[in-house]
Motif scaffolding. Sequence first.
Motif, PDB file in Angstrom:
ATOM      1  N   UNK A 133       0.939  -0.747  -0.026  1.00 17.63           N
ATOM      2  CA  UNK A 133      -0.031   0.343   0.226  1.00 17.63           C
ATOM      3  C   UNK A 133       1.126   1.212   0.126  1.00 17.63           C
ATOM      4  N   UNK A 134       2.103   0.553  -0.172  1.00 22.08           N
ATOM      5  CA  UNK A 134       2.704   2.141  -0.251  1.00 22.08           C
ATOM      6  C   UNK A 134       2.755   3.739  -1.653  1.00 22.08           C
ATOM      7  N   UNK A 135       2.072   2.586  -2.639  1.00 23.44           N
ATOM      8  CA  UNK A 135       2.501   3.656  -3.706  1.00 23.44           C
ATOM      9  C   UNK A 135       0.652   3.091  -4.271  1.00 23.44           C
ATOM     10  N   UNK A 193      -5.030   2.461  -1.154  1.00 27.92           N
ATOM     11  CA  UNK A 193      -4.833   2.864  -0.293  1.00 27.92           C
ATOM     12  C   UNK A 193      -4.578   3.024   1.273  1.00 27.92           C
ATOM     13  N   UNK A 194      -3.546   4.158   1.301  1.00 31.69           N
ATOM     14  CA  UNK A 194      -3.117   3.526   2.948  1.00 31.69           C
ATOM     15  C   UNK A 194      -3.617   3.667   3.592  1.00 31.69           C
ATOM     16  N   UNK A 227       2.178  10.022  -3.341  1.00 38.87           N
ATOM     17  CA  UNK A 227       0.624  10.901  -4.258  1.00 38.87           C
ATOM     18  C   UNK A 227      -0.960   9.662  -3.348  1.00 38.87           C
ATOM     19  N   UNK A 228      -0.210  11.032  -2.566  1.00 39.23           N
ATOM     20  CA  UNK A 228      -1.524  10.490  -1.732  1.00 39.23           C
ATOM     21  C   UNK A 228      -2.817  10.754  -1.940  1.00 39.23           C
ATOM     22  N   UNK A 229      -3.743   9.810  -2.015  1.00 40.27           N
ATOM     23  CA  UNK A 229      -5.491   9.636  -2.458  1.00 40.27           C
ATOM     24  C   UNK A 229      -5.487   8.683  -3.732  1.00 40.27           C
ATOM     25  N   UNK A 230      -4.150   8.900  -4.870  1.00 36.53           N
ATOM     26  CA  UNK A 230      -4.365   8.616  -5.523  1.00 36.53           C
ATOM     27  C   UNK A 230      -4.634   6.588  -5.665  1.00 36.53           C
ATOM     28  N   UNK A 231      -5.345   6.613  -5.699  1.00 37.25           N
ATOM     29  CA  UNK A 231      -5.073   4.753  -6.735  1.00 37.25           C
ATOM     30  C   UNK A 231      -5.947   4.269  -7.423  1.00 37.25           C
ATOM     31  N   UNK A 247      -8.890   1.798  -8.161  1.00 40.17           N
ATOM     32  CA  UNK A 247      -9.968   1.463  -8.058  1.00 40.17           C
ATOM     33  C   UNK A 247     -10.584   3.011  -7.228  1.00 40.17           C
ATOM     34  N   UNK A 248     -10.575   3.855  -8.032  1.00 33.47           N
ATOM     35  CA  UNK A 248     -10.663   5.234  -7.780  1.00 33.47           C
ATOM     36  C   UNK A 248     -11.785   5.618  -6.940  1.00 33.47           C
ATOM     37  N   UNK A 249     -12.045   5.970  -6.359  1.00 31.20           N
ATOM     38  CA  UNK A 249     -12.895   6.696  -5.199  1.00 31.20           C
ATOM     39  C   UNK A 249     -13.016   8.123  -4.751  1.00 31.20           C
ATOM     40  N   UNK A 250     -13.811   8.362  -4.724  1.00 34.25           N
ATOM     41  CA  UNK A 250     -14.112  10.011  -4.043  1.00 34.25           C
ATOM     42  C   UNK A 250     -14.759   9.404  -1.769  1.00 34.25           C
ATOM     43  N   UNK A 251     -15.151   8.444  -1.923  1.00 30.14           N
ATOM     44  CA  UNK A 251     -15.950   8.713  -0.640  1.00 30.14           C
ATOM     45  C   UNK A 251     -14.846   8.849   1.031  1.00 30.14           C
ATOM     46  N   UNK A 252     -16.022  10.286   1.156  1.00 25.16           N
ATOM     47  CA  UNK A 252     -15.180  10.908   2.272  1.00 25.16           C
ATOM     48  C   UNK A 252     -14.725   9.286   3.688  1.00 25.16           C
ATOM     49  N   UNK A 253     -14.810   8.247   4.000  1.00 27.73           N
ATOM     50  CA  UNK A 253     -15.092   7.072   4.248  1.00 27.73           C
ATOM     51  C   UNK A 253     -13.352   6.835   4.640  1.00 27.73           C
TER      52      UNK A 253
END
Length: 299
Positions: A89-91, A94-95, A128-132, A135-141
């Motif tokens: 999960x390093x890059x 989702x971390x 590159x925080x938040x980049x996946x 499986x892209x997502x914009x979920x607040x959780x």
Amino acid sequence: MKTTQHWIAALVASVGLLACGGGGGGSSVVAPPTPVKLVGEIFSKTNEFASSELQFTAGYTGNVSVSRALQAAGKQNLLDLLFMFAPGTAQGNPRTSIAPDAEQRLIQYAKDNADLLTPGIRVLVADEVYWNPAAPTDSVDALQAQLTALNAAVALVRKHIPQASVGITVTPYAAFGKPNTLEFIKRAIALVNWVGTDPYWFGEPTDIAKLNDWSRTFHALAKQANPQVETWFIAQAFKEKAWDTTLFNGFIATQLGYADQYDHIIFFGWQFVSEIDLSTAGANFAPETKRLYQKYLKK
């Protein structure tokens, strides 16, 4: 800072100018320090120092021996602490938690590399925080879980290497079309001392306008999120042969113009490129493309 995963560190050098007042009972005023803009390159081996065409004063690497060589050469270091998150999960994923042995490894790193851990040393804890992209997502959780993990990593570094300047990098591809992610990027920036952004173009013409807009506005966005944060522009120095050269040259010219507003600049791909063919490296650019980087090249 890598191509599909990526990068970025060092001490801020500054110059204070003293203006003395004249006349009876005169006064003196110290002008604000003028930051020296660092020019960095991302390295993999020490022999790349001698072959570098850039006027580099800083360097980032994942190899501690290369970091020591940079220090010995009088260059500013950006150190790699990406081990704070588990390898899977390093890059690019989702971390949502730090690595189980993150604190133990950090303590050992601090013991083994005390010579590198000078006051203000820049360390990279998340790339590159938040980049996946898988499986892209914009979920607040989902975003909150990643922010919580990042906060834990930053806290550990500040506990065990309190002299460090802690940083992250941000790719615009994580935020395009994702308003929640953009807000969480701001929250992540608020946690750290420095932030880099890598607006790489991968040959799609319709991405150019979005990437240019990002580079034009990201420095101000970062300063709004954290007025004290230091900004790094991670400039693209690689190009696939299949990409349109005219479009690439225009893109790079625009991007390097926007880079002027950032505190520092570091180049990815001039000699070392991960995951793609070495022929794409900036060292192999045609003369007309290489001239776009002239400001940063050795005379």
